[in-house]
Scaffold this active site. Structure first.
Site, PDB file in Angstrom:
ATOM      1  NE  ARG A   8      -3.790   0.404   2.080  1.00  0.00           N
ATOM      2  CZ  ARG A   8      -5.084   0.352   2.569  1.00  0.00           C
ATOM      3  NH1 ARG A   8      -5.173   0.952   3.852  1.00  0.00           N
ATOM      4  NH2 ARG A   8      -6.160  -0.313   1.976  1.00  0.00           N
ATOM      5  CG  HIS A  53      -8.506  -0.195  -2.778  1.00  0.00           C
ATOM      6  ND1 HIS A  53      -7.636  -1.152  -2.413  1.00  0.00           N
ATOM      7  CD2 HIS A  53      -9.005   0.251  -1.654  1.00  0.00           C
ATOM      8  CE1 HIS A  53      -7.715  -1.359  -1.177  1.00  0.00           C
ATOM      9  NE2 HIS A  53      -8.660  -0.698  -0.674  1.00  0.00           N
ATOM     10  CD  GLN A  91     -12.971  -2.614  -0.582  1.00  0.00           C
ATOM     11  OE1 GLN A  91     -12.238  -2.330   0.276  1.00  0.00           O
ATOM     12  NE2 GLN A  91     -14.070  -3.236  -0.632  1.00  0.00           N
ATOM     13  CG  ASP A 104     -13.535   5.822  -1.054  1.00  0.00           C
ATOM     14  OD1 ASP A 104     -13.751   5.564   0.115  1.00  0.00           O
ATOM     15  OD2 ASP A 104     -12.792   5.878  -1.720  1.00  0.00           O
ATOM     16  CB  CYS A 148     -13.963   0.660   0.264  1.00  0.00           C
ATOM     17  SG  CYS A 148     -13.565   2.313   0.082  1.00  0.00           S
ATOM     18  NE  ARG A 196      -9.473  -5.651   0.366  1.00  0.00           N
ATOM     19  CZ  ARG A 196      -8.955  -4.562   1.029  1.00  0.00           C
ATOM     20  NH1 ARG A 196      -9.487  -3.644   1.467  1.00  0.00           N
ATOM     21  NH2 ARG A 196      -7.737  -4.384   0.980  1.00  0.00           N
TER      22      ARG A 196
HETATM   23  N1  NVA Z   1     -10.260   6.178  -1.231  1.00  0.00           N
HETATM   24  C1  NVA Z   1      -9.969   5.830   0.019  1.00  0.00           C
HETATM   25  C2  NVA Z   1      -9.974   4.446   0.310  1.00  0.00           C
HETATM   26  C3  NVA Z   1      -9.918   3.746   1.597  1.00  0.00           C
HETATM   27  C4  NVA Z   1     -10.043   2.239   1.566  1.00  0.00           C
HETATM   28  C5  NVA Z   1      -8.470   6.375   0.374  1.00  0.00           C
HETATM   29  O1  NVA Z   1      -7.615   6.190  -0.453  1.00  0.00           O
HETATM   30  O2  NVA Z   1      -8.137   6.630   1.551  1.00  0.00           O
END
Ligand code: NVA
Length: 319
Positions: free
Chosen positions: A101, A128, A131, A224, A264, A292
């Site tokens: 990440r 992502h 997800q 989101d 998410c 997930r």
């Molecule tokens: N768009 C959000 C997703 C979190 C799982 C972020 O990048 O923080």
């Protein structure tokens, strides 16, 4: 050739269907596949906060027979203390898969170029994909076949989730609409790529500014946070700009009667979604969060179908 899962369209439609099928099978029978038996180590590295991703990768890797080596990015300081390419070479000698990440997608691509083992995107600024796969599995469970279903995302269409819904949904043959303020439209190259994929799968992909128009008739409504990780300083500005795209009962009323709601997580009730909706009967967010683990296990199994060149010899040691 070493496989990677860096963005949603690294899985073609046939591969995506196969991974989802395997995920469903692993959900029913969690220990049916042990590609990490040994245990083989998977490096899981975080440059941004996490809860679901760390928990689901750690438990999923254990269920596959492996060992999750969780690395705190604030200690590793990839790109500061050591270059991405040197880090990749080091991790590729210790792990069978690298899960990361991080911030820019270009960092992940650099990791994949040098690791010699499969690299998985556990969220970047741009995508992502784990997800999005979990969301597809959730839709399949609640609404059946994906092809032809209408999926609408409202909110920050320029963020990783907006992009991943476009690519993953188009790959599944869904009709994907993303809706948000014009200043937060999806990256035009991602939208164009989704449309290119949709042309081969019978789906469609479009940006629709008006949230009610976008939500009308949707089988799935998703949102989101308005403040993706790293955007926290824009809190006040974004709250005003995004307000008309809140997922609330008015928007839900425009969708199909049996529409399901996805988020998410983490969720901010009263901002991008109301408590009534996320805690209401059409919300399936807890199934989504659980899924997930199942999809990520299937992705790892798919990646290891092609043994990474760097570790080809090691297969004999553990088998
Ligand atoms: N768009 C959000 C997703 C979190 C799982 C972020 O990048 O923080």
């Amino acid at each position: 050739m070493t496989r990677h899962f860096l963005r949603d369209d690294d899985l073609d439609p046939e591969q995506q269907a196969r991974v989802l099928e395997l995920a469903a099978r692993l959900k029913a029978s969690p220990y049916a596949e042990k590609p990490l038996a040994g245990p083989r180590t998977v490096a899981v590295l975080f440059d941004k906060p996490t809860l679901r991703t760390q928990a689901s990768f750690a438990s999923g890797i254990a269920e596959l027979g492996g060992f999750p080596m969780i690395i705190d990015g604030s200690l590793a300081q990839v790109g500061v203390r050591e270059s991405v390419s040197d880090t990749a070479r080091v991790l590729g000698r210790q792990a069978w898969v690298v899960v990361w990440r991080t911030h820019e997608q270009s960092r992940l691509e650099e990791m994949a170029r040098h690791a010699g083992v499969p690299v998985v995107n556990a969220l970047t600024d741009e995508f992502h994909p784990c997800q999005a796969l979990a969301d597809l599995l959730t839709i399949r469970e609640h609404r059946g076949a994906l092809a032809g279903k209408r999926l609408t995302f409202v909110g920050d269409s320029a963020c990783n989730m907006g992009h991943s819904y476009l690519l993953a949904g188009a790959t599944a043959g869904m009709h994907v609409r993303v809706s948000g303020p014009k200043a937060y439209r999806p990256d035009p190259t991602v939208l164009a790529r989704a449309q290119e994929i949709a042309a081969t799968t019978g789906g469609s992909a479009e940006y629709v500014a008006d949230p009610v128009e976008a939500a009308t008739g949707a089988d799935v409504l998703a949102t989101d946070t308005w403040l993706s990780m790293g955007r926290e300083a824009e809190s006040a500005v974004r709250a005003d700009v995004f307000a008309p795209w809140q997922l609330n009962t008015t928007l839900l009323a425009a969708a199909a009667d049996d529409a399901i709601v996805l988020h998410c997580l983490p969720a901010y009730r009263g901002k991008e979604i109301t408590a009534e909706v996320i805690d209401g009967p059409q919300s399936v967010v807890w199934d989504e969060a659980e899924n997930r683990r199942h999809v990520q296990k299937a992705v790892i199994a798919w990646l290891l179908e092609e043994p990474p060149a760097a570790l080809a010899g090691a297969a004999e040691v553990v088998s």
